[in-house]
Design a protein around this motif. Structure first.
Motif, PDB file in Angstrom:
ATOM      1  N   LYS A  30       0.754  -1.105  -0.125  1.00 29.80           N
ATOM      2  CA  LYS A  30       0.016  -0.073   0.173  1.00 29.80           C
ATOM      3  C   LYS A  30       0.865   1.152  -0.002  1.00 29.80           C
ATOM      4  CE  LYS A  30      -4.019  -1.856   2.322  1.00 29.80           C
ATOM      5  NZ  LYS A  30      -4.432  -2.278   3.741  1.00 29.80           N
ATOM      6  N   GLU A  31       2.032   1.148   0.727  1.00 29.54           N
ATOM      7  CA  GLU A  31       2.791   2.235   0.632  1.00 29.54           C
ATOM      8  C   GLU A  31       3.362   2.920  -0.686  1.00 29.54           C
ATOM      9  OE1 GLU A  31       3.105  -0.173   2.834  1.00 29.54           O
ATOM     10  OE2 GLU A  31       2.352   0.747   4.616  1.00 29.54           O
ATOM     11  N   LEU A  32       3.099   2.290  -1.725  1.00 34.67           N
ATOM     12  CA  LEU A  32       3.599   2.631  -2.861  1.00 34.67           C
ATOM     13  C   LEU A  32       2.610   3.665  -3.365  1.00 34.67           C
ATOM     14  CD1 LEU A  32       4.417  -0.566  -5.197  1.00 34.67           C
ATOM     15  CD2 LEU A  32       5.994   1.395  -4.479  1.00 34.67           C
ATOM     16  N   ILE A 126      -2.695   7.063  15.090  1.00 36.12           N
ATOM     17  CA  ILE A 126      -1.790   6.174  14.622  1.00 36.12           C
ATOM     18  C   ILE A 126      -1.730   5.988  13.040  1.00 36.12           C
ATOM     19  CG2 ILE A 126      -2.018   4.744  16.711  1.00 36.12           C
ATOM     20  CD1 ILE A 126      -4.004   2.941  15.234  1.00 36.12           C
ATOM     21  N   LEU A 127      -2.727   6.413  12.417  1.00 36.13           N
ATOM     22  CA  LEU A 127      -2.520   6.766  10.958  1.00 36.13           C
ATOM     23  C   LEU A 127      -1.116   7.407  10.570  1.00 36.13           C
ATOM     24  CD1 LEU A 127      -5.882   7.227   8.827  1.00 36.13           C
ATOM     25  CD2 LEU A 127      -4.509   5.242   8.736  1.00 36.13           C
ATOM     26  N   MET A 132       5.961   7.103   8.015  1.00 36.12           N
ATOM     27  CA  MET A 132       7.427   6.681   8.181  1.00 36.12           C
ATOM     28  C   MET A 132       7.774   5.434   7.374  1.00 36.12           C
ATOM     29  SD  MET A 132       9.298   8.777   9.574  1.00 36.12           S
ATOM     30  CE  MET A 132       8.515  10.314  10.282  1.00 36.12           C
ATOM     31  N   ALA A 133       6.496   4.563   6.939  1.00 38.29           N
ATOM     32  CA  ALA A 133       6.818   3.469   6.534  1.00 38.29           C
ATOM     33  C   ALA A 133       7.708   3.293   5.106  1.00 38.29           C
ATOM     34  CB  ALA A 133       5.394   2.899   6.093  1.00 38.29           C
ATOM     35  N   GLY A 134       7.584   4.563   4.058  1.00 44.79           N
ATOM     36  CA  GLY A 134       8.612   4.510   3.021  1.00 44.79           C
ATOM     37  C   GLY A 134      10.040   4.737   3.558  1.00 44.79           C
ATOM     38  N   LEU A 170       7.182  -0.175  12.696  1.00 45.80           N
ATOM     39  CA  LEU A 170       7.727  -1.547  12.079  1.00 45.80           C
ATOM     40  C   LEU A 170       6.479  -2.303  11.269  1.00 45.80           C
ATOM     41  CD1 LEU A 170      10.684  -2.493  14.342  1.00 45.80           C
ATOM     42  CD2 LEU A 170      10.676  -0.846  12.252  1.00 45.80           C
ATOM     43  N   ASP A 171       5.244  -2.499  12.059  1.00 49.55           N
ATOM     44  CA  ASP A 171       4.365  -3.322  11.416  1.00 49.55           C
ATOM     45  C   ASP A 171       3.878  -2.531  10.233  1.00 49.55           C
ATOM     46  OD1 ASP A 171       4.195  -5.057  13.718  1.00 49.55           O
ATOM     47  OD2 ASP A 171       2.859  -4.113  14.745  1.00 49.55           O
ATOM     48  N   PHE A 172       3.791  -1.287  10.400  1.00 48.52           N
ATOM     49  CA  PHE A 172       3.157  -0.564   9.020  1.00 48.52           C
ATOM     50  C   PHE A 172       4.160  -0.733   7.974  1.00 48.52           C
ATOM     51  CE2 PHE A 172       0.504   2.521  11.831  1.00 48.52           C
ATOM     52  CZ  PHE A 172      -0.735   1.849  11.691  1.00 48.52           C
ATOM     53  N   ALA A 173       5.341  -0.495   8.328  1.00 45.82           N
ATOM     54  CA  ALA A 173       6.411  -0.933   7.132  1.00 45.82           C
ATOM     55  C   ALA A 173       6.736  -2.071   6.804  1.00 45.82           C
ATOM     56  CB  ALA A 173       7.779  -0.113   7.670  1.00 45.82           C
ATOM     57  N   GLY A 174       5.974  -3.124   7.531  1.00 46.59           N
ATOM     58  CA  GLY A 174       6.212  -4.605   7.033  1.00 46.59           C
ATOM     59  C   GLY A 174       7.539  -5.002   7.453  1.00 46.59           C
TER      60      GLY A 174
END
Ligand SMILES: [Zn+2]
Ligand SMILES: [Zn+2]
Length: 253
Positions: A30-32, A126-127, A132-134, A170-174
């Motif tokens: 999704k982060e794309l 939290i959204l 920071m995920a990218g 880290l969860d959001f970033a996988g």
């Protein structure tokens, strides 16, 4: 096909216009899709760009340094064996093995990061963690075969916040991680302690037995202030895993 995570900029809530790009079809992250408008992205980008310039930064922990005459002692340039370092690292070098001090931060602690941290961590938006995920995915790729760990939150912080701030990033970033620590500190918020109290803080972590196969461990945290917390965690890990290379990464320094 994957869907955009948000139709509004996560930072300023302005509508986002997602340009369809063909590679979205076969990428499933999704982060794309951008999560911020280009204006907000520029604030974070410019911080990343600032970070590229290493001539005014501590070579051990990336803290910005200056040689202007009115610079306070914390931000002045110090040298150790020809290596440009900050006051905190100079002090830590006298106490800890040099390799434990190695630290990388992603962004300087400027207004953008302070506001982001305040919304995400303090107000619990939290959204905003997805912002920071990218950059986290990017740095994760530069450290293959490293085992990532996070520090435990005190019971009080978890009860108050209801989420683990660094684990969720880290969860959001996988990024897979574990928490091989038990918190045995006093539960007082680190941010509320003054500089001297933080430096003198007794070891707040106990290492829990966990099988870690990778030869290197990265401790991930949100902010590096004096380094006390991270160095406690690193020395506790080093005692339990003496053959592993241990370093740290934070969002900000
Ligand atoms: Zn925006
Ligand atoms: Zn430093």
């Amino acid at each position: 096909m994957t869907q955009p995570l948000t139709h509004n900029c996560l930072n300023c809530l302005e509508p986002l216009y997602h340009d369809f790009k063909l590679h979205y079809l076969w990428q499933f992250k999704k982060e794309l899709f951008p999560v911020m408008c280009s204006e907000c992205q520029n604030h974070f980008d410019s911080l990343e760009a600032t970070y590229q310039d290493k001539t005014d930064r501590c070579q051990k922990c990336s803290f910005p340094l200056s040689d202007e005459p009115d610079t306070d002692f914390v931000s002045r340039k110090y040298y150790d064996n020809g290596q440009l370092i900050c006051y905190d690292c100079l002090r830590w070098m006298a106490i800890y093995p040099e390799e434990l001090i190695n630290h990388q931060s992603l962004y300087p602690y400027g207004e953008t990061i302070q506001q982001w941290l305040n919304s995400y961590k303090t107000e619990g938006d939290i959204l905003k963690g997805h912002i920071m995920a990218g950059s986290l995915q990017k740095i994760y790729k530069t450290y293959p075969n490293h085992h990532w760990v996070v520090l435990p939150s005190s019971k009080e912080s978890l009860e108050h916040r209801q989420f683990h701030a660094t684990g969720l990033l880290l969860d959001f970033a996988g990024i897979p991680y574990s928490c091989p620590f038990k918190y045995i500190g006093d539960g007082k918020k680190q941010a509320l302690k003054d500089r001297q109290k933080r430096i003198e803080m007794p070891q707040p972590f106990e290492v829990i037995d966990q099988e870690i196969n990778e030869s290197s461990i990265i401790i991930f945290d949100d902010v590096y202030t004096t380094g006390t917390t991270l160095l406690h965690a690193k020395s506790a890990l080093a005692a339990r895993y003496p053959d592993k290379n241990i370093q740290s990464i934070t969002i900000s320094r």
